[in-house]
Structures are given as structure tokens and as C-alpha cells.
Write an enzyme that holds these catalytic residues in place. Sequence first.
Site, PDB file in Angstrom:
ATOM      1  N   HIS A 143       0.877  -1.195   0.000  1.00  0.00           N
ATOM      2  CA  HIS A 143       0.000   0.000   0.000  1.00  0.00           C
ATOM      3  C   HIS A 143       0.905   1.234   0.000  1.00  0.00           C
ATOM      4  O   HIS A 143       1.438   1.618   1.027  1.00  0.00           O
ATOM      5  CB  HIS A 143      -0.897  -0.009   1.237  1.00  0.00           C
ATOM      6  CG  HIS A 143      -1.887   1.117   1.266  1.00  0.00           C
ATOM      7  ND1 HIS A 143      -3.232   0.923   1.525  1.00  0.00           N
ATOM      8  CD2 HIS A 143      -1.742   2.464   1.075  1.00  0.00           C
ATOM      9  CE1 HIS A 143      -3.859   2.084   1.493  1.00  0.00           C
ATOM     10  NE2 HIS A 143      -2.970   3.042   1.232  1.00  0.00           N
TER      11      HIS A 143
ATOM     12  N   HIS B 294       1.673   5.307  -1.650  1.00  0.00           N
ATOM     13  CA  HIS B 294       1.317   6.499  -2.432  1.00  0.00           C
ATOM     14  C   HIS B 294       2.592   7.080  -3.028  1.00  0.00           C
ATOM     15  O   HIS B 294       3.489   7.480  -2.281  1.00  0.00           O
ATOM     16  CB  HIS B 294       0.648   7.549  -1.546  1.00  0.00           C
ATOM     17  CG  HIS B 294      -0.649   7.080  -0.967  1.00  0.00           C
ATOM     18  ND1 HIS B 294      -1.860   7.272  -1.593  1.00  0.00           N
ATOM     19  CD2 HIS B 294      -0.930   6.387   0.170  1.00  0.00           C
ATOM     20  CE1 HIS B 294      -2.831   6.733  -0.855  1.00  0.00           C
ATOM     21  NE2 HIS B 294      -2.293   6.192   0.217  1.00  0.00           N
TER      22      HIS B 294
ATOM     23  N   ARG C 289       2.290   9.464  -5.642  1.00  0.00           N
ATOM     24  CA  ARG C 289       1.933  10.781  -6.222  1.00  0.00           C
ATOM     25  C   ARG C 289       2.362  10.871  -7.687  1.00  0.00           C
ATOM     26  O   ARG C 289       2.519   9.869  -8.360  1.00  0.00           O
ATOM     27  CB  ARG C 289       2.544  11.935  -5.423  1.00  0.00           C
ATOM     28  CG  ARG C 289       2.410  11.823  -3.910  1.00  0.00           C
ATOM     29  CD  ARG C 289       0.974  11.792  -3.459  1.00  0.00           C
ATOM     30  NE  ARG C 289       0.866  11.969  -2.026  1.00  0.00           N
ATOM     31  CZ  ARG C 289      -0.125  11.526  -1.288  1.00  0.00           C
ATOM     32  NH1 ARG C 289      -1.127  10.869  -1.835  1.00  0.00           N
ATOM     33  NH2 ARG C 289      -0.154  11.733   0.001  1.00  0.00           N
TER      34      ARG C 289
ATOM     35  N   ASN D  15      -5.124   7.345  -6.026  1.00  0.00           N
ATOM     36  CA  ASN D  15      -5.834   8.591  -5.650  1.00  0.00           C
ATOM     37  C   ASN D  15      -5.070   9.842  -6.089  1.00  0.00           C
ATOM     38  O   ASN D  15      -4.701  10.686  -5.298  1.00  0.00           O
ATOM     39  CB  ASN D  15      -6.147   8.635  -4.146  1.00  0.00           C
ATOM     40  CG  ASN D  15      -4.908   8.602  -3.257  1.00  0.00           C
ATOM     41  OD1 ASN D  15      -3.889   8.042  -3.635  1.00  0.00           O
ATOM     42  ND2 ASN D  15      -4.997   9.199  -2.083  1.00  0.00           N
TER      43      ASN D  15
ATOM     44  N   LYS E  76      -9.049  -0.252  -6.028  1.00  0.00           N
ATOM     45  CA  LYS E  76      -9.118   0.344  -4.686  1.00  0.00           C
ATOM     46  C   LYS E  76     -10.394   1.152  -4.517  1.00  0.00           C
ATOM     47  O   LYS E  76     -10.656   2.083  -5.288  1.00  0.00           O
ATOM     48  CB  LYS E  76      -7.901   1.262  -4.494  1.00  0.00           C
ATOM     49  CG  LYS E  76      -7.915   2.107  -3.220  1.00  0.00           C
ATOM     50  CD  LYS E  76      -7.613   1.295  -1.981  1.00  0.00           C
ATOM     51  CE  LYS E  76      -7.802   2.090  -0.704  1.00  0.00           C
ATOM     52  NZ  LYS E  76      -6.708   2.964  -0.375  1.00  0.00           N
TER      53      LYS E  76
ATOM     54  N   HIS F 188     -10.574   1.257   1.616  1.00  0.00           N
ATOM     55  CA  HIS F 188     -10.332   2.188   2.719  1.00  0.00           C
ATOM     56  C   HIS F 188     -11.601   2.127   3.566  1.00  0.00           C
ATOM     57  O   HIS F 188     -12.617   2.715   3.218  1.00  0.00           O
ATOM     58  CB  HIS F 188     -10.081   3.610   2.195  1.00  0.00           C
ATOM     59  CG  HIS F 188      -9.776   4.577   3.302  1.00  0.00           C
ATOM     60  ND1 HIS F 188      -8.604   5.301   3.352  1.00  0.00           N
ATOM     61  CD2 HIS F 188     -10.473   4.924   4.408  1.00  0.00           C
ATOM     62  CE1 HIS F 188      -8.599   6.045   4.454  1.00  0.00           C
ATOM     63  NE2 HIS F 188      -9.733   5.846   5.102  1.00  0.00           N
TER      64      HIS F 188
ATOM     65  N   HIS G 111      -4.834  -0.765   5.705  1.00  0.00           N
ATOM     66  CA  HIS G 111      -4.333  -0.043   6.891  1.00  0.00           C
ATOM     67  C   HIS G 111      -5.256  -0.169   8.106  1.00  0.00           C
ATOM     68  O   HIS G 111      -5.795   0.820   8.590  1.00  0.00           O
ATOM     69  CB  HIS G 111      -4.040   1.425   6.579  1.00  0.00           C
ATOM     70  CG  HIS G 111      -5.058   2.144   5.734  1.00  0.00           C
ATOM     71  ND1 HIS G 111      -6.398   2.165   6.045  1.00  0.00           N
ATOM     72  CD2 HIS G 111      -4.935   2.858   4.594  1.00  0.00           C
ATOM     73  CE1 HIS G 111      -7.033   2.861   5.124  1.00  0.00           C
ATOM     74  NE2 HIS G 111      -6.176   3.288   4.231  1.00  0.00           N
TER      75      HIS G 111
ATOM     76  N   HIS H  19       3.572  14.371   1.663  1.00  0.00           N
ATOM     77  CA  HIS H  19       3.011  15.698   1.380  1.00  0.00           C
ATOM     78  C   HIS H  19       4.154  16.696   1.552  1.00  0.00           C
ATOM     79  O   HIS H  19       5.011  16.495   2.425  1.00  0.00           O
ATOM     80  CB  HIS H  19       1.905  16.049   2.385  1.00  0.00           C
ATOM     81  CG  HIS H  19       0.669  15.213   2.254  1.00  0.00           C
ATOM     82  ND1 HIS H  19      -0.306  15.447   1.307  1.00  0.00           N
ATOM     83  CD2 HIS H  19       0.247  14.124   2.946  1.00  0.00           C
ATOM     84  CE1 HIS H  19      -1.278  14.546   1.441  1.00  0.00           C
ATOM     85  NE2 HIS H  19      -0.966  13.727   2.413  1.00  0.00           N
TER      86      HIS H  19
ATOM     87  N   ALA I 282      -3.311  14.854   5.702  1.00  0.00           N
ATOM     88  CA  ALA I 282      -3.156  13.572   6.411  1.00  0.00           C
ATOM     89  C   ALA I 282      -2.194  12.683   5.647  1.00  0.00           C
ATOM     90  O   ALA I 282      -2.310  12.532   4.435  1.00  0.00           O
ATOM     91  CB  ALA I 282      -4.517  12.890   6.528  1.00  0.00           C
TER      92      ALA I 282
HETATM   93  O1  DOR Z   1      -3.397   9.547   5.826  1.00  0.00           O
HETATM   94  C1  DOR Z   1      -3.674   9.197   4.690  1.00  0.00           C
HETATM   95  N1  DOR Z   1      -3.111   9.786   3.609  1.00  0.00           N
HETATM   96  N2  DOR Z   1      -4.592   8.246   4.507  1.00  0.00           N
HETATM   97  C2  DOR Z   1      -5.051   7.923   3.299  1.00  0.00           C
HETATM   98  O2  DOR Z   1      -5.893   7.074   3.218  1.00  0.00           O
HETATM   99  C3  DOR Z   1      -4.580   8.639   2.097  1.00  0.00           C
HETATM  100  C4  DOR Z   1      -3.280   9.232   2.312  1.00  0.00           C
HETATM  101  C5  DOR Z   1      -2.907  10.236   1.243  1.00  0.00           C
HETATM  102  O3  DOR Z   1      -3.122   9.948   0.070  1.00  0.00           O
HETATM  103  O4  DOR Z   1      -2.343  11.271   1.589  1.00  0.00           O
HETATM  104 ZN    ZN Z   2      -3.351   5.042   1.522  1.00  0.00          ZN
END
Ligand code: DOR
Ligand code: ZN
Length: 335
Positions: free
Chosen positions: A12, A14, A16, A40, A95, A134, A168, A244, A256
Site C-alpha cells: 500500500h 502512495h 503521487r 488517488n 481500490k 479504505h 491499513h 506531502h 493527512a
Molecule cells: O493519511 C492518509 N493519507 N490516509 C489515506 O488514506 C490517504 C493518504 C494520502 O493519500 O495522503
Molecule cells: Zn493510503
Amino acid sequence: MQIVLNSPLDMHLHLRDADMLKRVAPLSSFSFSGAIIMPNLVPPITTIEALLEYRQRILSSTCRDNFKPLMTLFFKNDYSYNFLKDAKKYIAAVKLYPSGITTNSEGGVSNMDIGGLRDTFEAMSELGIPLLVHGETNGFVMDREEEFGSVYEQFAKNFPKLKIVMEHITTKHSAELLDRYENLYATITLHHLYITLDDVAGGMLLPHLFCKPIAKRPEDRDALLKLALSAHPKVMFGSDSAPHPVDKTESCGCAAGVFTAPIALQALAMLFEKHGKLKNLQAFVSDNATYIYEYEPIKKEVVLAKAPFVVPKSYEGVVPMFAGEEISWSIKNVR
Ligand code: DOR
Ligand code: ZN
């Protein structure tokens, strides 16, 4: 002391896009053999064309040929059987996000009633495409995952051939659900094995530990630890590493996501050693996933040594978990 991990997998992740992708992809491809890539983006990945283009951008950002991005589509309930049949050649899973539940999930599902999801779930069952979820409602933040439990049960009961991964997981309740349904599986992150809500907000607010689902109570963390340390066969490591830029995290209305990709294996080794369970780490970070996804990973050996590693304060403007702290394990060699 030293251990060798064979083909670690992050189930799992990310990555970007654009500049951020270029910054973070090499950090995962260095130590992992493959990863399940979350869809996402803005806009989310919903077509084969977009998916293949994204895959290409990932491959050109990793600068290595021993890392496989396992691609996923963003769930839509109008995906037809024929569309999914074509997509199956290129994807590892689909997903599902409840609409608006986390970063870039606005286009997700707003009604979890099975009626509207049946056709797509049936097609996925038949084609053997796993459903990653999720699992949170939009209720009170500490209860969201447990409230979603009944949705998982409905999905699992009604579609017994569909492999469903509870992504998660953060609660004792989810940990218990796992053994009640044959077709339920789970990923667990690094941060949810280490922290509780107290670490996020019990003292000074620590925005780099703020994530969805939010970390819960000590007994929840203990239930997750029990699953991971015993390498329960239905559980896989999935970092949910979610980078981020620092100004988006250290701000009012902070984003988040906990960024763990470059320190995950070292911190897992530290944790498993502390509990005398290093022998189970291989299953948790790779073997279980290869059975669940029926996937033969690219060969990669990661040699970890018990030697101190000071975590950088930032990776090109992204602050990792344990920033500036010392971890007692480091990566010695990757071959
Ligand atoms: O904290 C998170 N950040 N939870 C998620 O499910 C997505 C992720 C994000 O893409 O930043
Ligand atoms: Zn995630």
C-alpha cells in the site's frame, strides 16, 4: 547482528505524480522489490490509458529495473465486465474509497449498499481481481473504522469469491474480523504498529503523524502488533507511506499522511527485534503478500544490520516519521 530480507513488498504505497513522484519513487524502489500503487491522484486513475501512462512515469522515476509497480484502478461502480477483463492484464487490484474520506477521494463511493456495487463486485470476483478498501464511515473519527465493520461483513458474505483487503487496519475490532471471513485480508502500516492517538495529539500536536485512519488506543495497537509480529498469514505490510510537501503538513488544516517509505524496513527490523520476532519479518514484508496476491516478486535481497541510522530531517522537503531520530537498524546492502 544482520538479516537478509528477500524481495520486500510494500502492499500500500502512495507515489503521487510529477515532481513529488520523482522525489519519492527512488526511495521505495531502492529497498522494495515491488509495491501496490494507490490510484488517488487528481484526477484519480480510472482508465487503462491513464494507468499505463502513470505506470510509465513511475518506471522512469525509479531509475531501476528491479522494482515493479503493481498498479490499481480507483473503484467506480460503472466498470463493466469487459472493461475489467481488459484492465486485468495491467492491474493487481481495484481500490475503493468512500467518497471524501481521505486525500483525493471525492470521486469515491457515496453509498455502500450492495445493490449499486453488485455488478462490479461480481465481475471482479469472476476475474479474480482483489478489492482493496479504505474502510471508514464518516462518523465520529475514533469510531469510523469499527462502524465500517458491518460493510466489510456484507461484502465478505455476499461475495465469497472476492478477495477483500481491509487496508491499513487500526483497530482490535478489524483484527478480529480477519479470522471470521475466509476472503478478508488486511494490510498494516508501520506507523500504526508504533503509535497511538496519544503520540499524535496527547502532547504537542505532531502533524507528521496525522493520518487517516487516525491512530487509535493502546489496545488497538497491541492487537495489530500481535498480528504483525506473528506474521498472521492473512496480513501484509502496506506502509501507506503518503508524502506531502512540508508546508502542507505543517499548516493549519494539515494534510493527512505519514511518510515512511525510506525508513520502513529499518524501523520494522527494530520493532521485530525488540519483540524477539525477527524470524517472522520475511513473511510479514513479503511472503504473505506473494501468497495472497499469487504474485512472484522480482528478486532483490536487502541486507539489514543492527547499526545506528539517523533518520534525515527531510527528504527533499518531505518530513519522514522519526525525522532526526536514531533507529538501531540500517540498510547495509541491496543486491
Ligand atoms: O493519511 C492518509 N493519507 N490516509 C489515506 O488514506 C490517504 C493518504 C494520502 O493519500 O495522503
Ligand atoms: Zn493510503
